[in-house]
Every structure is written in structure tokens, then in C-alpha cells.
Write a protein that holds these residues in place. Structure first.
Motif, PDB file in Angstrom:
ATOM      1  N   ALA A  82       0.764  -1.318   0.096  1.00  0.00           N
ATOM      2  CA  ALA A  82       0.015   0.051  -0.056  1.00  0.00           C
ATOM      3  C   ALA A  82       0.942   1.339  -0.062  1.00  0.00           C
ATOM      4  O   ALA A  82       1.982   1.203   0.487  1.00  0.00           O
ATOM      5  N   LYS A  83       0.123   2.384  -0.492  1.00  0.00           N
ATOM      6  CA  LYS A  83       0.823   3.495  -0.608  1.00  0.00           C
ATOM      7  C   LYS A  83      -0.291   4.629  -0.281  1.00  0.00           C
ATOM      8  O   LYS A  83      -1.453   4.431  -0.651  1.00  0.00           O
ATOM      9  N   VAL A  84       0.036   5.853   0.443  1.00  0.00           N
ATOM     10  CA  VAL A  84      -0.999   6.842   0.648  1.00  0.00           C
ATOM     11  C   VAL A  84      -0.865   7.908  -0.217  1.00  0.00           C
ATOM     12  O   VAL A  84       0.664   8.317  -0.380  1.00  0.00           O
ATOM     13  N   ILE A  85      -1.795   8.364  -1.047  1.00  0.00           N
ATOM     14  CA  ILE A  85      -1.979   9.268  -2.042  1.00  0.00           C
ATOM     15  C   ILE A  85      -2.495  10.573  -1.554  1.00  0.00           C
ATOM     16  O   ILE A  85      -3.816  10.583  -1.317  1.00  0.00           O
ATOM     17  N   GLU A  86      -1.675  11.395  -1.094  1.00  0.00           N
ATOM     18  CA  GLU A  86      -2.291  12.507  -0.351  1.00  0.00           C
ATOM     19  C   GLU A  86      -2.771  13.514  -1.425  1.00  0.00           C
ATOM     20  O   GLU A  86      -2.422  13.469  -2.692  1.00  0.00           O
ATOM     21  N   LYS A  87      -3.661  14.515  -1.160  1.00  0.00           N
ATOM     22  CA  LYS A  87      -4.214  15.611  -1.901  1.00  0.00           C
ATOM     23  C   LYS A  87      -3.357  16.197  -2.848  1.00  0.00           C
ATOM     24  O   LYS A  87      -3.468  16.773  -3.975  1.00  0.00           O
ATOM     25  N   GLU A  88      -1.819  16.416  -2.304  1.00  0.00           N
ATOM     26  CA  GLU A  88      -0.967  17.323  -2.936  1.00  0.00           C
ATOM     27  C   GLU A  88      -0.234  16.409  -4.162  1.00  0.00           C
ATOM     28  O   GLU A  88       0.204  17.003  -5.053  1.00  0.00           O
ATOM     29  N   ASN A  89      -0.391  15.049  -4.259  1.00  0.00           N
ATOM     30  CA  ASN A  89      -0.031  14.283  -5.014  1.00  0.00           C
ATOM     31  C   ASN A  89      -0.654  14.471  -6.521  1.00  0.00           C
ATOM     32  O   ASN A  89      -1.701  14.648  -6.570  1.00  0.00           O
ATOM     33  N   ALA A 111      -7.335  11.280   1.937  1.00  0.00           N
ATOM     34  CA  ALA A 111      -5.996  10.707   0.961  1.00  0.00           C
ATOM     35  C   ALA A 111      -6.706   9.661   0.319  1.00  0.00           C
ATOM     36  O   ALA A 111      -7.843   8.974   0.935  1.00  0.00           O
ATOM     37  N   VAL A 112      -5.996   8.923  -0.442  1.00  0.00           N
ATOM     38  CA  VAL A 112      -6.393   7.629  -1.017  1.00  0.00           C
ATOM     39  C   VAL A 112      -5.311   6.604  -0.743  1.00  0.00           C
ATOM     40  O   VAL A 112      -4.128   6.807  -0.992  1.00  0.00           O
ATOM     41  N   ILE A 113      -5.726   5.341  -0.426  1.00  0.00           N
ATOM     42  CA  ILE A 113      -5.055   4.186   0.009  1.00  0.00           C
ATOM     43  C   ILE A 113      -4.943   3.453  -1.294  1.00  0.00           C
ATOM     44  O   ILE A 113      -6.096   2.929  -1.643  1.00  0.00           O
ATOM     45  N   GLU A 114      -3.886   3.365  -1.754  1.00  0.00           N
ATOM     46  CA  GLU A 114      -3.699   2.524  -2.991  1.00  0.00           C
ATOM     47  C   GLU A 114      -3.030   1.332  -2.626  1.00  0.00           C
ATOM     48  O   GLU A 114      -1.803   1.417  -2.086  1.00  0.00           O
ATOM     49  N   ILE A 115      -3.377   0.187  -2.995  1.00  0.00           N
ATOM     50  CA  ILE A 115      -2.884  -1.089  -2.864  1.00  0.00           C
ATOM     51  C   ILE A 115      -2.658  -1.999  -4.037  1.00  0.00           C
ATOM     52  O   ILE A 115      -3.591  -1.877  -4.955  1.00  0.00           O
ATOM     53  N   GLU A 116      -1.551  -2.103  -4.344  1.00  0.00           N
ATOM     54  CA  GLU A 116      -1.044  -3.027  -5.530  1.00  0.00           C
ATOM     55  C   GLU A 116      -1.109  -4.306  -4.926  1.00  0.00           C
ATOM     56  O   GLU A 116      -0.223  -4.913  -4.280  1.00  0.00           O
ATOM     57  N   VAL A 117      -2.145  -5.294  -5.374  1.00  0.00           N
ATOM     58  CA  VAL A 117      -2.409  -6.349  -5.086  1.00  0.00           C
ATOM     59  C   VAL A 117      -1.460  -7.362  -5.663  1.00  0.00           C
ATOM     60  O   VAL A 117      -1.085  -7.536  -6.830  1.00  0.00           O
ATOM     61  N   THR A 118      -0.962  -8.358  -4.895  1.00  0.00           N
ATOM     62  CA  THR A 118       0.141  -9.229  -5.139  1.00  0.00           C
ATOM     63  C   THR A 118      -0.320 -10.729  -4.984  1.00  0.00           C
ATOM     64  O   THR A 118       0.251 -11.552  -5.305  1.00  0.00           O
ATOM     65  N   LYS A 119      -1.344 -11.012  -4.173  1.00  0.00           N
ATOM     66  CA  LYS A 119      -2.018 -12.228  -3.851  1.00  0.00           C
ATOM     67  C   LYS A 119      -3.547 -12.010  -3.704  1.00  0.00           C
ATOM     68  O   LYS A 119      -3.980 -11.070  -2.905  1.00  0.00           O
TER      69      LYS A 119
END
Length: 152
Positions: A82-89, A111-119
Motif C-alpha cells: 500500500a501507499k498513501v496518495i495525499e491531496k498534494e500528489n 487521502a487515497v490508500i492505493e494497494i498494489e495487489v500481489t496475492k
């Protein structure tokens, strides 16, 4: 990774549960109500009021998300980074749009939590394994009785 069945369960689930852990591997699980997928490997969650989840992701980006259909008692568990995408991004609006398209823009999404799914793993109630006569229909009937829900 996120096939049609996984996407179907994402769309019909009311809540998902995000599991994170801090740098010392102390776990935290938090329910989320605004979430969706983007493409075939990305899961998005709106950060409304989840300071523990956000801090944990920044310290340890490995996460797990689960969601089920409470009546059928089946669903999925997604693991990934996961990574946190803040409004400034610069990518914030692109990641925010699928969430607001589904749920509105009335919520204070920080903010948006973006998860790159691996499993991806299935979740299935034990009764399906313990009792061979268990069907989705019987699970729905049982859940409706248990939760005192009636079909109108």
C-alpha cells in the motif's frame, strides 16, 4: 489478479477490513466503507478517519484487505503493498475519481490508500467444508434468519 469474481464481490460488499501493522509488527484492523478497484491489480480505499492505518502504511506498506458477502458467507482476501496518495500528489484526482463516482464527493476524503495487489485468496465459511449439503442458497436463508432480514 482481480478477476471478474473478485470484482463482483468488491462491488457487492458493504465493508472491507484493512489490516496493517506498524514498524514493530503490531497489528491494526480497521473497517472501511468507501473502496473499489482500478484495473486488474489495484485496490483503492478512501481515507476518511484512519490515522492508525495511515501511519502504519507509512511505516510498513505490507497490508491485507478482506471483504465478504455476509449472506453467502464467501469473499476474498487481498494481500499487497500500500501507499498513501495525499491531496498534494499529482495522481490524487485520478485515484479519487473511481471512489467519488461510486459513493459521491460528500465525504471528507483526506487521502487515497492505493494497494498494489500481489496475492488473492478466497474466504469461505467453514459450513461449506463441514457439511456437504451446504449451498449458497441455504447460507443465504440461514443468514437471513440469523440477522432477522426478510426479502420484500
Amino acid at each position: 489478479m482481480l478477476n471478474d469474481d473478485v470484482k463482483k464481490y468488491i462491488e457487492k460488499s458493504v465493508l472491507c477490513w484493512l489490516a496493517t501493522s506498524d514498524k514493530d509488527n503490531f497489528p491494526n484492523v480497521s473497517p472501511k466503507e468507501i473502496f473499489t478497484f482500478q484495473g486488474n491489480s489495484t485496490f483503492l480505499i478512501a481515507h476518511l478517519a484512519s490515522p492508525n492505518s495511515i501511519n502504519n502504511i507509512k511505516e510498513n506498506p505490507q497490508v491485507c484487505v478482506s471483504f465478504i458477502d455476509v449472506f453467502v458467507q464467501k469473499g476474498y482476501k487481498l494481500k499487497g503493498t500500500a501507499k498513501v496518495i495525499e491531496k498534494e500528489n499529482s495522481d490524487f484526482d485520478h485515484k479519487l475519481k473511481p471512489l467519488t463516482d461510486l459513493f459521491s464527493d460528500k465525504f471528507p476524503i483526506k487521502a487515497v490508500i492505493e494497494i498494489e495487489v500481489t496475492k488473492v485468496e478466497t474466504i469461505t465459511a467453514p459450513s461449506y467444508f463441514l457439511y456437504s449439503e451446504t449451498t449458497e442458497e441455504s447460507q443465504i436463508e440461514s443468514a437471513m434468519r440469523t440477522y432477522n432480514v426478510s426479502a420484500k
